[in-house]
Design a protein around this motif. Sequence first.
Motif, PDB file in Angstrom:
ATOM      1  N   ASN A  67     -68.204  36.488  -5.201  1.00  0.00           N
ATOM      2  CA  ASN A  67     -69.408  37.084  -4.627  1.00  0.00           C
ATOM      3  C   ASN A  67     -69.148  38.455  -3.999  1.00  0.00           C
ATOM      4  OD1 ASN A  67     -71.215  34.791  -5.069  1.00  0.00           O
ATOM      5  ND2 ASN A  67     -69.948  33.737  -3.570  1.00  0.00           N
ATOM      6  N   ALA A  68     -70.063  39.387  -4.292  1.00  0.00           N
ATOM      7  CA  ALA A  68     -70.071  40.689  -3.630  1.00  0.00           C
ATOM      8  C   ALA A  68     -71.187  40.658  -2.578  1.00  0.00           C
ATOM      9  CB  ALA A  68     -70.321  41.786  -4.661  1.00  0.00           C
ATOM     10  N   MET A  69     -71.360  41.749  -1.841  1.00  0.00           N
ATOM     11  CA  MET A  69     -72.338  41.751  -0.751  1.00  0.00           C
ATOM     12  C   MET A  69     -73.756  41.375  -1.195  1.00  0.00           C
ATOM     13  SD  MET A  69     -73.264  44.617   2.152  1.00  0.00           S
ATOM     14  CE  MET A  69     -71.599  44.848   2.727  1.00  0.00           C
ATOM     15  N   PRO A  70     -74.284  41.904  -2.328  1.00  0.00           N
ATOM     16  CA  PRO A  70     -75.633  41.495  -2.735  1.00  0.00           C
ATOM     17  C   PRO A  70     -75.756  39.977  -2.970  1.00  0.00           C
ATOM     18  CG  PRO A  70     -74.940  43.438  -3.964  1.00  0.00           C
ATOM     19  CD  PRO A  70     -73.736  42.937  -3.235  1.00  0.00           C
ATOM     20  N   ASP A  71     -74.671  39.367  -3.453  1.00  0.00           N
ATOM     21  CA  ASP A  71     -74.680  37.912  -3.671  1.00  0.00           C
ATOM     22  C   ASP A  71     -74.773  37.170  -2.340  1.00  0.00           C
ATOM     23  OD1 ASP A  71     -74.173  38.247  -6.518  1.00  0.00           O
ATOM     24  OD2 ASP A  71     -72.116  38.739  -5.955  1.00  0.00           O
ATOM     25  N   TYR A  72     -74.035  37.677  -1.340  1.00  0.00           N
ATOM     26  CA  TYR A  72     -74.071  37.043  -0.018  1.00  0.00           C
ATOM     27  C   TYR A  72     -75.444  37.190   0.624  1.00  0.00           C
ATOM     28  CZ  TYR A  72     -69.017  36.338  -0.028  1.00  0.00           C
ATOM     29  OH  TYR A  72     -67.746  35.911  -0.315  1.00  0.00           O
ATOM     30  N   VAL A  73     -76.098  38.314   0.377  1.00  0.00           N
ATOM     31  CA  VAL A  73     -77.458  38.519   0.904  1.00  0.00           C
ATOM     32  C   VAL A  73     -78.375  37.416   0.363  1.00  0.00           C
ATOM     33  CG1 VAL A  73     -79.501  40.020   0.860  1.00  0.00           C
ATOM     34  CG2 VAL A  73     -77.234  41.013   1.219  1.00  0.00           C
ATOM     35  N   GLN A 146     -70.403  47.818  18.345  1.00  0.00           N
ATOM     36  CA  GLN A 146     -71.438  47.131  19.120  1.00  0.00           C
ATOM     37  C   GLN A 146     -72.813  47.366  18.521  1.00  0.00           C
ATOM     38  OE1 GLN A 146     -70.631  44.976  21.604  1.00  0.00           O
ATOM     39  NE2 GLN A 146     -72.769  44.374  21.384  1.00  0.00           N
ATOM     40  N   PHE A 147     -73.030  48.593  18.021  1.00  0.00           N
ATOM     41  CA  PHE A 147     -74.305  48.934  17.376  1.00  0.00           C
ATOM     42  C   PHE A 147     -74.576  47.993  16.202  1.00  0.00           C
ATOM     43  CE2 PHE A 147     -76.410  50.910  13.786  1.00  0.00           C
ATOM     44  CZ  PHE A 147     -77.588  51.383  14.335  1.00  0.00           C
ATOM     45  N   VAL A 148     -73.557  47.812  15.345  1.00  0.00           N
ATOM     46  CA  VAL A 148     -73.728  46.952  14.170  1.00  0.00           C
ATOM     47  C   VAL A 148     -74.032  45.524  14.602  1.00  0.00           C
ATOM     48  CG1 VAL A 148     -72.590  45.991  12.134  1.00  0.00           C
ATOM     49  CG2 VAL A 148     -72.303  48.402  12.679  1.00  0.00           C
ATOM     50  N   LYS A 149     -73.320  45.033  15.607  1.00  0.00           N
ATOM     51  CA  LYS A 149     -73.545  43.655  16.078  1.00  0.00           C
ATOM     52  C   LYS A 149     -74.953  43.479  16.628  1.00  0.00           C
ATOM     53  CE  LYS A 149     -68.772  42.368  17.017  1.00  0.00           C
ATOM     54  NZ  LYS A 149     -67.739  42.152  18.029  1.00  0.00           N
ATOM     55  N   ASP A 150     -75.430  44.505  17.351  1.00  0.00           N
ATOM     56  CA  ASP A 150     -76.754  44.408  17.977  1.00  0.00           C
ATOM     57  C   ASP A 150     -77.907  44.602  16.995  1.00  0.00           C
ATOM     58  OD1 ASP A 150     -75.512  43.999  20.373  1.00  0.00           O
ATOM     59  OD2 ASP A 150     -75.785  46.041  21.124  1.00  0.00           O
ATOM     60  N   TYR A 151     -77.736  45.545  16.062  1.00  0.00           N
ATOM     61  CA  TYR A 151     -78.864  45.945  15.211  1.00  0.00           C
ATOM     62  C   TYR A 151     -78.781  45.471  13.756  1.00  0.00           C
ATOM     63  CZ  TYR A 151     -80.258  48.902  19.084  1.00  0.00           C
ATOM     64  OH  TYR A 151     -80.651  49.352  20.317  1.00  0.00           O
ATOM     65  N   ALA A 152     -77.595  45.044  13.324  1.00  0.00           N
ATOM     66  CA  ALA A 152     -77.467  44.533  11.948  1.00  0.00           C
ATOM     67  C   ALA A 152     -76.737  43.190  11.970  1.00  0.00           C
ATOM     68  CB  ALA A 152     -76.737  45.547  11.072  1.00  0.00           C
ATOM     69  N   PRO A 153     -77.356  42.179  12.614  1.00  0.00           N
ATOM     70  CA  PRO A 153     -76.663  40.892  12.801  1.00  0.00           C
ATOM     71  C   PRO A 153     -76.650  39.979  11.575  1.00  0.00           C
ATOM     72  CG  PRO A 153     -78.846  40.788  13.761  1.00  0.00           C
ATOM     73  CD  PRO A 153     -78.688  42.178  13.215  1.00  0.00           C
ATOM     74  N   THR A 154     -77.354  40.378  10.513  1.00  0.00           N
ATOM     75  CA  THR A 154     -77.363  39.568   9.288  1.00  0.00           C
ATOM     76  C   THR A 154     -76.733  40.376   8.153  1.00  0.00           C
ATOM     77  OG1 THR A 154     -79.523  40.356   8.535  1.00  0.00           O
ATOM     78  CG2 THR A 154     -79.515  38.408  10.001  1.00  0.00           C
ATOM     79  N   ILE A 155     -76.314  39.674   7.109  1.00  0.00           N
ATOM     80  CA  ILE A 155     -75.728  40.361   5.954  1.00  0.00           C
ATOM     81  C   ILE A 155     -76.793  41.259   5.325  1.00  0.00           C
ATOM     82  CG2 ILE A 155     -74.552  40.092   3.732  1.00  0.00           C
ATOM     83  CD1 ILE A 155     -73.677  37.276   4.712  1.00  0.00           C
ATOM     84  N   LYS A 156     -78.012  40.753   5.249  1.00  0.00           N
ATOM     85  CA  LYS A 156     -79.107  41.523   4.646  1.00  0.00           C
ATOM     86  C   LYS A 156     -79.367  42.823   5.410  1.00  0.00           C
ATOM     87  CE  LYS A 156     -84.042  41.714   4.209  1.00  0.00           C
ATOM     88  NZ  LYS A 156     -85.291  41.176   4.741  1.00  0.00           N
TER      89      LYS A 156
END
Length: 198
Positions: A67-73, A146-156
Amino acid sequence: MNKIFFLIALLYCIPIFSDRQNAKMGMAIDFPGLSALDHTGMIHIGNIDDFRTKTEHMINHKLDKVNAMPDYVLLEQQGQLTPEFTERVINYYTQHFLKISQKYFKEIRHLKPILMKLISTWAQQRGLQDSLVLLWAGIEPGKEEQFVKDYAPTIKSFYTFLGDIDMLLLDIMHSCPKTYAHYLECKKLIEEKHQQHA
């Protein structure tokens, strides 16, 4: 049966990304400063192209050889990933992205005020006023993780964020036709030399 379910799920999820994915052609950003920078040759198209290549490689890399990132999404949207596994995948991609992006973001820190205006103009022209790239442009150095954790918490959400960065970089390249053409010519000459020595 599983293949049919997967195909239906994939078709169901495609509209989520269609607007952003359809914009992969490259668009000239209507921003006066870019034209001036293009004529002075101050835009480092090679660095932008290199960053795009590394980001796209990360997105398409098969993390578990399947699986690549689109598959995980897709798997995430289907509820097929445990919270623990999702967190592991996000942490891997976050760390990898921060590692490859650090060099490029350091090089453009001094251009931050201009970049924020440029990104705002770009988002408006692309109809992406919801893009996390707008927030990313304004964060303090060292706060990226921290930005990524706060604003992009999902793979999608992280995948969409990366796709928007890729699109922004492509649009900057297309907004600097003189520098871009020179870069492509140099790249072609280098590739031809490599082929001759191969």
